[in-house]
Design a protein around this motif. Structure first.
Motif, PDB file in Angstrom:
ATOM      1  N   TYR A  86       1.286  -1.016   0.212  1.00  0.00           N
ATOM      2  CA  TYR A  86      -0.729   0.281  -0.146  1.00  0.00           C
ATOM      3  C   TYR A  86       0.672   0.970   0.075  1.00  0.00           C
ATOM      4  O   TYR A  86       0.029   1.941  -0.531  1.00  0.00           O
ATOM      5  CB  TYR A  86      -0.699  -0.007   0.672  1.00  0.00           C
ATOM      6  N   ALA A  92       3.926  -5.922 -11.788  1.00  0.00           N
ATOM      7  CA  ALA A  92       3.480  -5.079 -11.822  1.00  0.00           C
ATOM      8  C   ALA A  92       4.221  -3.249 -11.334  1.00  0.00           C
ATOM      9  O   ALA A  92       3.785  -2.147 -12.037  1.00  0.00           O
ATOM     10  CB  ALA A  92       1.792  -4.671 -10.894  1.00  0.00           C
ATOM     11  N   ASN A 122      -3.054  -7.341  -4.185  1.00  0.00           N
ATOM     12  CA  ASN A 122      -3.347  -8.435  -3.543  1.00  0.00           C
ATOM     13  C   ASN A 122      -2.492  -9.518  -4.249  1.00  0.00           C
ATOM     14  O   ASN A 122      -2.985 -10.878  -3.525  1.00  0.00           O
ATOM     15  CB  ASN A 122      -4.533  -8.476  -2.946  1.00  0.00           C
ATOM     16  N   ALA A 123      -1.969 -10.097  -5.739  1.00  0.00           N
ATOM     17  CA  ALA A 123      -2.098 -10.514  -5.783  1.00  0.00           C
ATOM     18  C   ALA A 123      -0.801 -11.291  -5.815  1.00  0.00           C
ATOM     19  O   ALA A 123       0.066 -11.072  -4.964  1.00  0.00           O
ATOM     20  CB  ALA A 123      -1.322  -9.999  -7.510  1.00  0.00           C
ATOM     21  N   THR A 141       0.971   3.562 -10.894  1.00  0.00           N
ATOM     22  CA  THR A 141       0.147   3.432  -9.784  1.00  0.00           C
ATOM     23  C   THR A 141      -0.976   2.605 -10.048  1.00  0.00           C
ATOM     24  O   THR A 141      -1.353   1.987  -9.219  1.00  0.00           O
ATOM     25  CB  THR A 141      -0.431   5.342  -8.993  1.00  0.00           C
ATOM     26  N   TYR A 142      -1.576   2.512 -11.094  1.00  0.00           N
ATOM     27  CA  TYR A 142      -2.598   1.493 -11.524  1.00  0.00           C
ATOM     28  C   TYR A 142      -2.695   0.258 -11.052  1.00  0.00           C
ATOM     29  O   TYR A 142      -3.286  -0.576 -10.663  1.00  0.00           O
ATOM     30  CB  TYR A 142      -3.360   2.287 -12.424  1.00  0.00           C
ATOM     31  N   TYR A 143      -1.659   0.111 -12.053  1.00  0.00           N
ATOM     32  CA  TYR A 143      -1.215  -1.549 -12.174  1.00  0.00           C
ATOM     33  C   TYR A 143      -0.607  -2.084 -10.909  1.00  0.00           C
ATOM     34  O   TYR A 143      -1.035  -2.956 -10.092  1.00  0.00           O
ATOM     35  CB  TYR A 143       0.417  -1.573 -13.145  1.00  0.00           C
ATOM     36  N   PHE A 192      -1.756  -0.564  -7.779  1.00  0.00           N
ATOM     37  CA  PHE A 192      -3.400  -0.420  -6.705  1.00  0.00           C
ATOM     38  C   PHE A 192      -4.262  -2.280  -7.324  1.00  0.00           C
ATOM     39  O   PHE A 192      -4.222  -2.928  -5.959  1.00  0.00           O
ATOM     40  CB  PHE A 192      -4.042   0.580  -6.730  1.00  0.00           C
ATOM     41  N   ARG A 193      -3.602  -2.437  -8.509  1.00  0.00           N
ATOM     42  CA  ARG A 193      -4.874  -3.809  -9.018  1.00  0.00           C
ATOM     43  C   ARG A 193      -4.165  -5.257  -8.444  1.00  0.00           C
ATOM     44  O   ARG A 193      -5.135  -5.784  -8.726  1.00  0.00           O
ATOM     45  CB  ARG A 193      -4.814  -3.494 -10.793  1.00  0.00           C
ATOM     46  N   ASN A 194      -2.852  -5.032  -8.381  1.00  0.00           N
ATOM     47  CA  ASN A 194      -2.349  -6.140  -8.176  1.00  0.00           C
ATOM     48  C   ASN A 194      -1.950  -6.160  -6.773  1.00  0.00           C
ATOM     49  O   ASN A 194      -1.089  -6.778  -6.180  1.00  0.00           O
ATOM     50  CB  ASN A 194      -1.368  -6.391  -8.983  1.00  0.00           C
ATOM     51  N   VAL A 233       1.973   2.133  -3.735  1.00  0.00           N
ATOM     52  CA  VAL A 233       1.220   2.276  -4.699  1.00  0.00           C
ATOM     53  C   VAL A 233       0.359   4.284  -4.080  1.00  0.00           C
ATOM     54  O   VAL A 233       0.382   4.693  -4.656  1.00  0.00           O
ATOM     55  CB  VAL A 233      -0.079   1.360  -4.039  1.00  0.00           C
TER      56      VAL A 233
END
Length: 169
Positions: free
Chosen positions: A12, A108, A99-100, A91-93, A95-97, A15
């Motif tokens: 976090y 990312a 929890n990956a 930032t988008y990628y 955030f999208r990942n 991000v």
């Protein structure tokens, strides 16, 4: 009440810090587009070297063509748009990942890293190296952004290292 692990907080934080630099890029872009004349005047004075010490040994470096001033300024604006876009995308990628898997989150980071490298090029190479060392911007009492650029690089470089380092599990 401990809902997040340290690894999650680290993700976090990456991000959030990328969001900060993206926001900075958006503000800089807004300033350049809405106040083009003031920012152009700054570039013009630096490139012309008209507010630095008159030194015949260095004056050959001056660029006095308004056409070149506009083109160089638009190059800087273009680079700022590119780094901001890449940082936003990064930032988008991230955030999208968020929890990956560790591998997916690490992959990312690509756009963030590239965006930060472009930002370092703008603020370190273009302003600090070329502006200060080639055009003697640091000698100008009025048109000197050396410290401003240094503060930005002082944020971006550690951010680049922090984002790029693989510490997530």
């Amino acid at each position: 009440m401990n809902y997040r692990t340290t690894d999650q907080i680290i993700r976090y934080s990456k991000v959030i810090l990328m969001t900060y630099i993206s926001f900075f890029g958006l503000i800089v872009m807004y300033s350049n587009f809405t106040d083009y004349p003031s920012n152009y005047e700054y570039m013009s004075h630096i490139l012309s070297m008209d507010t630095t010490r008159d030194n015949p040994n260095l004056s050959y470096r001056a660029i006095t063509s308004p056409m070149l001033h506009h083109r160089i300024y638009w190059l800087i604006i273009t680079l700022e748009v590119i780094y901001t876009g890449l940082c936003l995308l990064g930032t988008y990628y991230l955030f999208r990942n968020i929890n990956a898997s560790a591998d997916a989150f690490h992959e990312a980071k690509k756009f963030s890293i590239i965006g930060l490298l472009v930002a370092i090029f703008v603020y370190y190479i273009c302003i600090q190296v070329i502006g200060v060392e080639w055009f003697n911007m640091d000698e100008s009492q009025t048109w000197n952004a050396k410290d401003w650029a240094r503060h930005i690089v002082d944020f971006i470089l550690p951010l680049l290292i922090y984002v790029a380092i693989r510490i997530e599990r």
